[in-house]
Design a protein around this motif. Structure first.
Motif, mmCIF file in Angstrom:
data_model
loop_
_atom_site.group_PDB
_atom_site.id
_atom_site.type_symbol
_atom_site.label_atom_id
_atom_site.label_comp_id
_atom_site.label_asym_id
_atom_site.label_seq_id
_atom_site.Cartn_x
_atom_site.Cartn_y
_atom_site.Cartn_z
ATOM 1 N N VAL A 188 -0.049 -3.329 -3.291
ATOM 2 C CA VAL A 188 -1.213 -4.253 -4.315
ATOM 3 C C VAL A 188 -2.252 -4.714 -2.411
ATOM 4 C CG1 VAL A 188 -1.897 -5.811 -5.226
ATOM 5 C CG2 VAL A 188 0.161 -5.536 -6.133
ATOM 6 N N VAL A 189 -3.013 -4.991 -2.568
ATOM 7 C CA VAL A 189 -3.697 -5.576 -1.160
ATOM 8 C C VAL A 189 -4.095 -4.000 -0.051
ATOM 9 C CG1 VAL A 189 -4.756 -6.259 0.672
ATOM 10 C CG2 VAL A 189 -3.244 -7.437 -1.126
ATOM 11 N N THR A 190 -3.039 -2.866 -0.604
ATOM 12 C CA THR A 190 -3.274 -1.896 0.286
ATOM 13 C C THR A 190 -3.470 -0.629 -0.505
ATOM 14 O OG1 THR A 190 -1.268 -2.122 2.026
ATOM 15 C CG2 THR A 190 -1.812 0.338 1.309
ATOM 16 N N LEU A 191 -3.595 -0.891 -2.030
ATOM 17 C CA LEU A 191 -3.983 -0.225 -2.809
ATOM 18 C C LEU A 191 -5.550 -0.236 -2.677
ATOM 19 C CD1 LEU A 191 -1.256 1.027 -5.720
ATOM 20 C CD2 LEU A 191 -1.680 2.517 -3.871
ATOM 21 N N LEU A 192 -5.647 -1.351 -3.674
ATOM 22 C CA LEU A 192 -6.990 -2.613 -3.373
ATOM 23 C C LEU A 192 -8.000 -1.878 -2.213
ATOM 24 C CD1 LEU A 192 -8.650 -4.474 -5.540
ATOM 25 C CD2 LEU A 192 -7.877 -5.959 -3.648
ATOM 26 N N VAL A 193 -7.316 -2.122 -1.274
ATOM 27 C CA VAL A 193 -8.370 -1.568 -0.499
ATOM 28 C C VAL A 193 -8.361 -0.306 -0.394
ATOM 29 C CG1 VAL A 193 -9.267 -1.643 2.359
ATOM 30 C CG2 VAL A 193 -7.997 -3.774 1.429
ATOM 31 N N TYR A 194 -7.377 0.836 -0.367
ATOM 32 C CA TYR A 194 -7.740 2.434 -0.283
ATOM 33 C C TYR A 194 -8.575 2.813 -1.420
ATOM 34 C CZ TYR A 194 -6.142 7.640 -0.135
ATOM 35 O OH TYR A 194 -5.728 8.702 0.377
ATOM 36 N N PHE A 195 -8.941 2.734 -2.631
ATOM 37 C CA PHE A 195 -9.629 2.451 -3.580
ATOM 38 C C PHE A 195 -11.111 1.701 -4.026
ATOM 39 C CE2 PHE A 195 -5.669 4.199 -5.099
ATOM 40 C CZ PHE A 195 -5.626 5.233 -4.417
ATOM 41 N N VAL A 196 -10.741 1.074 -3.247
ATOM 42 C CA VAL A 196 -12.285 0.320 -3.669
ATOM 43 C C VAL A 196 -13.209 0.462 -2.086
ATOM 44 C CG1 VAL A 196 -13.260 -2.524 -3.888
ATOM 45 C CG2 VAL A 196 -11.164 -1.204 -5.311
ATOM 46 N N PRO A 197 -13.541 1.264 -1.868
ATOM 47 C CA PRO A 197 -14.586 1.280 -0.504
ATOM 48 C C PRO A 197 -14.911 -0.007 0.121
ATOM 49 C CG PRO A 197 -14.759 3.312 -2.082
ATOM 50 C CD PRO A 197 -14.042 2.234 -3.127
ATOM 51 N N ALA A 198 -16.160 -0.482 -1.155
ATOM 52 C CA ALA A 198 -16.537 -1.778 -0.323
ATOM 53 C C ALA A 198 -15.594 -2.830 -0.131
ATOM 54 C CB ALA A 198 -17.057 -2.746 -1.934
ATOM 55 N N LEU A 199 -14.345 -2.949 -0.176
ATOM 56 C CA LEU A 199 -13.574 -4.135 0.536
ATOM 57 C C LEU A 199 -12.864 -3.356 2.014
ATOM 58 C CD1 LEU A 199 -11.372 -4.979 -2.704
ATOM 59 C CD2 LEU A 199 -12.935 -6.344 -1.299
ATOM 60 N N ASP A 200 -13.796 -2.880 2.763
ATOM 61 C CA ASP A 200 -13.650 -1.817 3.807
ATOM 62 C C ASP A 200 -12.917 -3.097 4.948
ATOM 63 O OD1 ASP A 200 -13.931 -0.137 6.443
ATOM 64 O OD2 ASP A 200 -15.746 -0.659 6.855
ATOM 65 N N THR A 201 -11.798 -2.591 5.310
ATOM 66 C CA THR A 201 -11.317 -3.644 7.034
ATOM 67 C C THR A 201 -10.194 -3.362 7.276
ATOM 68 O OG1 THR A 201 -10.000 -6.161 6.830
ATOM 69 C CG2 THR A 201 -9.166 -4.567 5.328
ATOM 70 N N ARG A 202 -9.775 -3.584 8.403
ATOM 71 C CA ARG A 202 -9.646 -2.845 9.371
ATOM 72 C C ARG A 202 -8.177 -2.802 9.447
ATOM 73 N NH1 ARG A 202 -8.823 -5.670 14.988
ATOM 74 N NH2 ARG A 202 -8.550 -7.375 14.156
ATOM 75 N N THR A 203 -7.370 -1.703 9.650
ATOM 76 C CA THR A 203 -5.800 -1.216 8.631
ATOM 77 C C THR A 203 -5.284 -0.648 10.463
ATOM 78 O OG1 THR A 203 -7.012 1.268 9.587
ATOM 79 C CG2 THR A 203 -6.843 -0.287 7.560
ATOM 80 N N VAL A 204 -3.787 -0.733 10.065
ATOM 81 C CA VAL A 204 -2.605 -0.949 11.269
ATOM 82 C C VAL A 204 -3.079 0.229 12.248
ATOM 83 C CG1 VAL A 204 -0.002 -0.230 11.675
ATOM 84 C CG2 VAL A 204 -0.736 -1.516 9.652
ATOM 85 N N LEU A 205 -3.868 0.875 12.080
ATOM 86 C CA LEU A 205 -4.573 2.612 12.484
ATOM 87 C C LEU A 205 -5.868 2.052 13.271
ATOM 88 C CD1 LEU A 205 -4.398 5.335 13.592
ATOM 89 C CD2 LEU A 205 -5.547 6.240 11.841
ATOM 90 N N ASP A 206 -6.327 0.920 12.777
ATOM 91 C CA ASP A 206 -7.332 0.547 13.741
ATOM 92 C C ASP A 206 -6.988 -0.793 14.832
ATOM 93 O OD1 ASP A 206 -9.413 1.896 12.070
ATOM 94 O OD2 ASP A 206 -9.257 -0.267 10.793
#
Length: 520
Positions: A188-206
């Protein structure tokens, strides 16, 4: 050695879904521990896969998760810095051999010697260590390459996503247990971050790119390949790697066996410590020839697995295979998982791991046990797990010895004619109690015949034998005769071996049974 598991539809679903959840959380930890050890991220990921796979199939504790760990990683740093990664592989190979030997010799039974107060200190300390490790995710590198705390909108977004993750994990089981709440929270949190650009946060790749300093870094890789460690097979090499191998083996087994005990308590079942020793050893030997950094049981990941419903070998197997699949085929999907989701998962693990009841115990248990709990917790946080457990066991043993040293006393009886006195000893005779034992006797005033009855006592060690010898010498000097009765067979053997010339009556001596190690 391998037990073919019995499956039902519910257990398969729970094990597979909980295994997937564990695999997602394994990625950043394996990468982080690789950097702690000073090796490439893929070496940590390979280790997590191989250790997890072998121990899930052959280990002594179904449902327990193993992989690359920080406790072992910190031991590797100096070896890698001074001699290179090939020497690390050789040391891990030797570590596995030592651990297998420990299992064959049934050393796993000694986990029973760890007191409950040390166990509580262990889980509390480890919970704090896991919590502190997550704080590193709140730091980023600035333009000068220094780590600084995130602030402002970045902090608010990450904090909000962490709270959301924890809320889903906590409240979803109240609505349904059809799927693990931890897995749902991550998705849920992954999809939320992926589809809501305003929720820009660091990921595993970062996180990976920040650790390596390489903008092209990725967790994508290939299958690990077989290769004998490229080191000279000489005594000099053995001299270099042997100390590290012994420390790694000890740290790995201590953490694995203590985690096994914690999982036993949570599930109400019993693992097999000696079998786990051999499985951990086999896993590390595989790591040594397939380019992994080695590892052991992971209490944090094991808690995730158990809390998500994973109980069988299939859960650990699924986690290992899923991690390999991420590396080979699905790296792009895993790399977009927000760190906030994984941090939220680990915060839930911290809350579940910490023994909160220990605060209530402070006024209900002896002060010495409270001291041991606080000591082990503090040493775990300040140094490492293995040293903390060692300190806790030693302190507990010394406290036990001190307490029992004061509990030795004697009931004295004299014959009617006054020619014989009998000392009925109560309490163990060992190194800490010998002084009090010798003070029980009045050598000058006692009659010509003195009998020491050990029916309610036991001669434990060489110090006790020496005390009996000293006592015999004191009576002999006064021309008096010392008689010993009610000794166990092994105690008489100790006296005879030490050359103590004292009269013993074997006709009434007891025979003690010894607990079997069959369940090891």
């Amino acid at each position: 050695m391998f037990e073919f598991p019995k499956f039902n539809r519910s257990s398969v679903k729970n094990d597979v879904l909980s295994g997937l959840t564990v695999a997602l959380a394994l990625v950043p930890e394996a990468v982080a521990f690789a950097f702690v050890a000073g090796v490439e991220p893929m070496i940590g990921l390979y280790a997590a896969f191989m250790v997890g796979l072998v121990t899930s199939l052959f280990g002594g504790r179904p449902g327990m998760i193993s992989g690359a760990t920080g406790a072992m990683a910190v031991v590797m740093v100096e070896l890698v810095m001074e001699h290179g990664v090939q020497y690390l592989f050789a040391a891990v190979l030797l570590t596995g051999l030592i651990q297998i030997l420990a299992g064959v010799l049934r050393f796993g039974k000694f986990i029973r010697l760890v007191p409950y107060s040390v166990m509580i200190g262990f889980v509390n300390g480890l919970a704090i260590v896991i919590f502190l490790a997550q704080l590193g995710q709140f730091k980023i590198k600035n333009a000068d390459g220094n780590l600084v705390w995130i602030a402002g909108n970045d902090l608010y977004v990450m904090g909000g996503l962490i709270v959301l993750t924890m809320a889903i994990i906590h409240f979803l089981p109240k609505l349904t247990t059809a799927v693990p709440s931890t897995l749902v929270a991550i998705v849920v949190v992954t999809l939320l971050v992926y589809f809501v650009p305003a929720l820009d946060t660091r990921t595993v790749l970062d996180f990976l790119q920040g650790m390596t300093g390489d903008e092209n870094a990725t967790i994508a890789g290939t299958l690990p390949t077989f290769a004998i460690p490229a080191v000279p097979f000489t005594l000099e090499t053995l001299y270099i790697i042997l100390p590290y191998a012994f420390i790694l083996a000890a740290v790995g087994l201590i953490e694995s066996l203590l985690t096994l005990t914690v999982v036993d308590e949570m599930t109400g079942t019993r693992g097999r410590p000696n079998k786990e020793c051999m499985a951990q050893g086999a896993a590390n030997m595989v790591n040594g020839v397939f380019g992994g950094m080695g590892g052991c049981a992971m209490i944090g990941q094991s808690m995730i697995n158990i809390n998500s419903g994973g109980r069988g070998r299939l859960s650990g197997f699924t986690a290992a295979i899923a991690l390999l699949a991420f590396i080979l085929f699905a790296s792009s999907l895993i790399e977009v998982v927000p760190l906030a989701a994984l941090v939220g998962v680990m915060f839930i693990v911290v809350i579940g791991t910490f023994e909160w009841a220990s605060f209530k115990m402070i006024r209900k248990v002896p002060a010495k046990d409270v001291f041991v709990i606080i000591l082990v917790t503090s040493v775990t946080v300040a140094t490492d797990l293995a040293f903390a457990v060692f300190v806790g066991v030693i302190v507990s043993a010394l406290v036990f010895a001190w307490e029992h040293a004061r509990h030795i006393n004697a009931e004295i009886k004299e014959s009617q004619d006054g020619n014989e006195k009998v000392y009925n000893i109560d309490g163990p005779l060992f190194f800490a109690s010998v002084s009090n034992f010798l003070e029980l006797f009045d050598v000058n005033e006692d009659p010509r015949h003195v009998t020491v009855d050990f029916a309610q006592s036991r001669v434990v060690d060489h110090s006790a034998i020496e005390a009996i010898s000293v006592l015999n010498g004191r009576y002999a000097k006064e021309g008096k005769k010392l008689h010993i009765r009610h000794l166990s067979k092994d105690c008489r053997k100790l006296l005879h071996k030490a050359g103590v010339l004292v009269e013993t009556d074997a006709s009434q001596d007891p025979s003690y049974a010894v607990v079997s190690d069959t369940l090891g």
